[in-house]
Design an enzyme around this catalytic site. Structure first.
Site, short mmCIF file in Angstrom:
data_model
loop_
_atom_site.label_atom_id
_atom_site.label_comp_id
_atom_site.label_asym_id
_atom_site.label_seq_id
_atom_site.Cartn_x
_atom_site.Cartn_y
_atom_site.Cartn_z
N ARG A 175 -4.11 10.80 5.03
CA ARG A 175 -2.94 11.65 4.95
C ARG A 175 -2.09 11.75 3.85
O ARG A 175 -1.33 12.69 3.51
CB ARG A 175 -2.07 11.57 6.29
CG ARG A 175 -3.06 11.64 7.60
CD ARG A 175 -2.25 11.33 8.64
NE ARG A 175 -0.87 12.21 8.77
CZ ARG A 175 -0.69 13.05 9.13
NH1 ARG A 175 -1.74 13.97 9.60
NH2 ARG A 175 0.35 13.66 8.58
N LYS A 212 0.57 -1.33 -0.04
CA LYS A 212 -0.02 -0.01 -0.01
C LYS A 212 0.77 1.22 0.04
O LYS A 212 0.64 2.28 -0.89
CB LYS A 212 -1.02 -0.09 1.03
CG LYS A 212 -1.55 1.43 1.69
CD LYS A 212 -2.24 1.36 2.92
CE LYS A 212 -1.39 1.54 4.23
NZ LYS A 212 -1.28 2.76 4.63
N ARG A 261 0.08 14.14 13.65
CA ARG A 261 1.11 13.92 12.55
C ARG A 261 1.65 15.25 11.53
O ARG A 261 0.90 15.46 10.84
CB ARG A 261 0.68 12.71 11.77
CG ARG A 261 0.56 11.37 12.42
CD ARG A 261 0.13 10.00 11.66
NE ARG A 261 0.87 9.81 10.56
CZ ARG A 261 0.39 8.97 9.59
NH1 ARG A 261 -0.64 8.62 9.82
NH2 ARG A 261 1.23 8.43 8.79
N PRO A 262 2.64 15.83 12.13
CA PRO A 262 2.94 16.87 11.32
C PRO A 262 3.45 17.01 9.92
O PRO A 262 3.69 15.67 9.54
CB PRO A 262 3.83 17.69 12.27
CG PRO A 262 4.56 16.62 13.03
CD PRO A 262 3.39 15.30 13.21
N ILE A 263 3.13 18.07 9.10
CA ILE A 263 3.84 18.08 7.90
C ILE A 263 4.91 19.30 7.59
O ILE A 263 5.04 19.39 6.37
CB ILE A 263 2.79 17.96 6.82
CG1 ILE A 263 1.97 19.09 6.95
CG2 ILE A 263 2.09 16.55 6.75
CD1 ILE A 263 1.31 19.53 5.69
N LEU A 281 7.91 19.20 7.80
CA LEU A 281 9.26 19.02 7.05
C LEU A 281 8.84 19.02 5.68
O LEU A 281 9.73 19.26 4.80
CB LEU A 281 9.72 17.48 7.35
CG LEU A 281 10.07 17.46 8.89
CD1 LEU A 281 10.55 15.96 9.20
CD2 LEU A 281 11.27 18.23 9.21
N ASP A 292 4.79 0.24 11.95
CA ASP A 292 3.52 -0.53 11.28
C ASP A 292 3.41 -1.84 11.71
O ASP A 292 2.51 -2.48 11.56
CB ASP A 292 3.62 -0.28 9.85
CG ASP A 292 3.60 1.10 9.42
OD1 ASP A 292 3.06 1.91 10.21
OD2 ASP A 292 3.95 1.40 8.43
N1 EPU Z 1 7.40 13.99 11.08
C1 EPU Z 1 7.63 15.21 11.50
N2 EPU Z 1 7.15 16.38 10.49
C2 EPU Z 1 6.89 15.70 9.46
C3 EPU Z 1 6.88 14.61 8.86
C4 EPU Z 1 7.07 13.53 9.71
O1 EPU Z 1 7.89 15.55 12.68
O2 EPU Z 1 6.70 16.90 8.37
C5 EPU Z 1 7.73 12.69 12.09
C6 EPU Z 1 6.38 12.12 12.45
O3 EPU Z 1 5.74 12.70 13.28
C7 EPU Z 1 6.98 10.57 12.66
C8 EPU Z 1 8.27 10.64 11.85
O4 EPU Z 1 8.35 12.08 11.51
O5 EPU Z 1 7.63 10.89 14.30
C9 EPU Z 1 8.16 9.49 10.82
O6 EPU Z 1 6.99 10.00 10.07
P1 EPU Z 1 7.14 9.78 8.46
O7 EPU Z 1 6.85 11.06 7.93
O8 EPU Z 1 7.98 8.90 8.08
O9 EPU Z 1 5.32 8.95 8.13
P2 EPU Z 1 4.67 9.15 7.12
O10 EPU Z 1 5.45 9.43 5.87
O11 EPU Z 1 3.55 10.18 7.28
C10 EPU Z 1 4.64 6.66 6.53
C11 EPU Z 1 3.59 5.65 6.52
C12 EPU Z 1 3.14 5.11 7.68
C13 EPU Z 1 4.30 4.68 8.61
C14 EPU Z 1 5.42 5.83 8.47
C15 EPU Z 1 6.47 5.36 9.50
C16 EPU Z 1 2.56 6.01 4.19
C17 EPU Z 1 1.48 6.45 3.43
N3 EPU Z 1 2.35 6.19 5.45
O12 EPU Z 1 3.90 7.74 6.96
O13 EPU Z 1 2.12 4.12 7.52
O14 EPU Z 1 3.59 4.56 9.74
O15 EPU Z 1 5.59 6.27 7.18
O16 EPU Z 1 7.15 4.39 8.84
O17 EPU Z 1 3.47 5.63 3.64
C18 EPU Z 1 0.32 2.63 8.02
O18 EPU Z 1 0.62 1.99 6.92
O19 EPU Z 1 -0.31 2.00 8.96
C19 EPU Z 1 1.21 3.81 8.28
C20 EPU Z 1 0.58 4.78 9.23
#
Ligand code: EPU
Length: 421
Positions: A92, A22, A121-123, A125, A305
Site C-alpha cells: 500500500r 522500513k 485502509r482508506p486513502i 485523506l 505496530d
Molecule cells: N486513515 C483514513 N483515511 C486515510 C488514511 C488513513 O481514515 O486516507 C485512517 C486509517 O484507517 C487509520 C488511521 O487513519 O485508522 C491511521 O492510518 P495511517 O494513514 O497513519 O497509516 P498508514 O500511513 O497507511 C503507516 C504505517 C503502518 C502503521 C500506520 C499507523 C507505513 C508504510 N505504514 O500506515 O505500518 O500501522 O502508519 O502508525 O508507514 C506496519 O509497518 O506493519 C504498518 C502497517
C-alpha cells in the site's frame, strides 16, 4: 515458500543491532522523485517492502543501486507517471508516489490500494489533500488519476492523524506555488525523517516534529542525502523476545525517545531496563511478568505496530490484560493463531482480553500479516516444544532476517523451504 521452525523455551542472551526503519524508508525513497539527480540514503533495511518500492521506482524510470544498507536513487530519467496495480497491490505504501509525481509532473496515475490483510485502509485523506492543493482527481478503472497544471498552497486539516496522508501532502506542498499549512499532521518519527530529507533538498518547512507544519513552496528541489532512522518496531519486538523468554539482551538502538511508550510499558511489566549510550539493556532473568494493559495511539502513544507483539507477551504475564487498538479496529488476525499455541485470548470489538499465565506449547501456526507474524515468532520462542510459523513472507516484508538476529541471541530458530502453504 519459507517457514520458521522454532524450538522454544530458551532464554535469549546477548546483543543485537536494530536495522534501519522500513516505514521511514518507504516515505523518503519516493520523495526523491521531487528532484532531478542522484540521491543517496544510508541505513535502509534489506526487507522485501524496500525491494518492492525500488521496483516501482525503477518502473517509473529511477535508476537504483542498493547494497543492503546504502541506497542510491537517480531520478534524472523519469519516463512513467503511473504506479500500476501489480506494484500497488503488493504494498500500500506505493501510494506515496502520488504526491511527488503530481507536484513535479502535474500528473500521476496510481492504482487504488484496496483492502489489506486485516481490513479496509482508506486513502480518502490523501486524495482530499491533493484536491485542496489544486489537483483534479478522477477514479478510472481502479486507478486514481490526479492532474494539476500547477499545485497551489492550501490549508489542509486532517480529521484523523494519518502518517501516509501527511507524507503525501507534504511531498506535494513543497513544490506547490505559495504557502501551505497542514494541521493535525502526523508527528510519527517517520514523518520527521521525511521532513528532514525534504529540507535537505531545499524544501522550506517549519514546525518539524509538531502537528502543525508550514510549508513555503519552492520552484525546484535538489538531490540530497538522508541517513535513515532505526526501526522502532523491530527494536520493540526484539526487547519483547528477551522479556518473554526471561532473557538478558542488549539492543543497539540509538533513538530511544522514539520508543518511550513501549519502554515504559516494558518496565511496568516488571523487567529491568537500563541504558548504556546507544544500547538498551533488558534483564528479565528474575522477573515475574505482570499484566499490563495497552491502548494504541498516535505517536508518542503505544504504536499499533506493536499491538500484536504485546498481546503475545501478555499471554505469559501473571494475570489478565486488555489490549485495545484505537488506530486499526480490526487488526486481530494473530488472536486465533496465538490461541493455537495455548494462549487464552478473546477478541471483543477492537480489544483483546488476554488471560495470562498461559503455558504455551509449540504448534503449527500461520502468518497473516507482518506484525501478526512477529507475534507468532514471539509465541514460538516462549512456547515449550516445536512451533512452525508458516507463510513468513509476510514477516520478510518488514524484518531483516530476524531469524539471524534471534539466533545470535541464542534462539533455536531455522528458516526452512517448504511446499506447505
Ligand atoms: N486513515 C483514513 N483515511 C486515510 C488514511 C488513513 O481514515 O486516507 C485512517 C486509517 O484507517 C487509520 C488511521 O487513519 O485508522 C491511521 O492510518 P495511517 O494513514 O497513519 O497509516 P498508514 O500511513 O497507511 C503507516 C504505517 C503502518 C502503521 C500506520 C499507523 C507505513 C508504510 N505504514 O500506515 O505500518 O500501522 O502508519 O502508525 O508507514 C506496519 O509497518 O506493519 C504498518 C502497517
Amino acid at each position: 515458500m519459507d517457514k520458521f521452525v522454532i524450538n522454544g523455551g530458551k532464554a535469549l542472551n546477548g546483543s543485537v543491532k536494530v536495522s534501519g526503519a522500513k516505514n521511514s524508508s518507504l516515505a523518503i525513497m519516493p520523495a526523491a522523485l521531487l528532484n532531478n539527480g542522484l540521491n543517496s540514503f544510508t541505513n535502509i533495511p534489506e526487507v522485501n517492502d524496500i525491494y518492492t518500492m525500488i521496483k516501482l521506482l525503477n518502473f517509473l524510470g529511477v535508476e537504483s543501486e542498493f547494497d543492503g544498507s546504502n541506497l542510491k536513487l537517480d531520478t534524472t530519467n523519469i519516463s512513467e507517471l503511473t504506479a500500476p496495480y501489480e506494484h500497488v497491490k503488493k504494498m500500500r505504501a506505493s501510494v506515496y508516489v502520488l504526491g511527488p509525481l503530481l507536484a513535479r509532473y502535474g500528473f500521476a496515475k496510481v492504482s487504488m490500494p484496496g483492502g489489506c490483510a486485516w481490513g479496509p485502509r482508506p486513502i480518502n485523506l490523501h486524495l482530499e489533500a491533493m484536491e485542496k492543493l489544486g489537483a483534479e482527481i478522477l477514479l478510472e478503472q481502479g486507478y486514481i488519476v490526479a492532474k494539476a497544471k500547477k499545485l497551489h498552497g492550501a490549508k489542509i486539516h486532517f480529521d484523523v492523524s494519518s502518517v501516509g496522508a501527511t507524507g503525501n501532502a507534504l511531498m506535494a506542498a513543497v513544490l506547490a506555488e505559495g504557502s501551505s499549512v497542514i494541521t493535525n499532521a502526523a508527528i510519527e518519527p517517520e514523518i520527521t525523517a521525511l521532513v528532514k530529507y525534504l529540507a535537505g533538498m531545499g524544501a522550506k518547512i517549519s514546525g518539524v516534529g509538531t502537528s502543525t507544519l508550514e510549508i513555503e513552496g519552492v520552484k525546484e528541489l535538489s538531490p540530497a542525502k538522508a541517513d535513515n532512522i532505526y526501526d522502532r518496531i523491530e527494536a520493540g519486538t526484539l526487547l519483547i523476545a528477551g522479556a518473554m523468554t526471561h532473557g538478558k539482551v542488549s539492543i543497539y538502538y540509538p533513538e530511544q525517545d522514539n520508543l518511550s511508550a513501549v519502554l515504559t510499558k516494558l518496565e511496568d511489566s516488571g523487567v529491568k531496563l537500563s541504558y548504556n549510550d546507544n544500547n538498551i539493556l533488558l534483564d528479565a532473568t528474575d522477573s515475574e511478568i505482570k499484566n499490563v494493559d495497552v491502548t494504541t495511539a498516535i505517536f508518542p502513544g503505544f504504536p499499533t505496530d506493536m499491538q500484536a507483539q504485546w498481546t503475545a507477551y501478555m499471554c505469559v504475564a501473571n494475570g489478565a490484560s486488555t489490549i485495545t487498538d484505537n488506530i486499526y479496529f480490526d487488526r486481530f488476525k494473530h488472536v486465533p493463531e496465538l490461541n493455537r499455541l495455548g494462549a487464552d485470548i478473546e477478541n471483543i470489538k477492537n480489544s483483546s482480553i488476554v488471560r495470562g499465565s498461559a503455558k504455551l506449547k509449540g504448534a503449527k501456526v500461520m502468518s497473516t500479516d507482518l506484525r501478526a507474524s512477529a507475534s507468532l515468532v514471539l509465541g514460538g520462542l516462549a512456547a515449550k516444544g516445536t512451533t512452525e510459523v508458516l507463510r513468513i513472507y509476510h514477516l520478510d516484508r518488514g524484518y531483516q532476517r530476524i531469524e539471524e538476529k534471534l539466533r545470535s541471541l541464542g534462539a533455536d530458530i531455522e528458516r526452512i523451504q517448504t511446499k506447505e502453504y
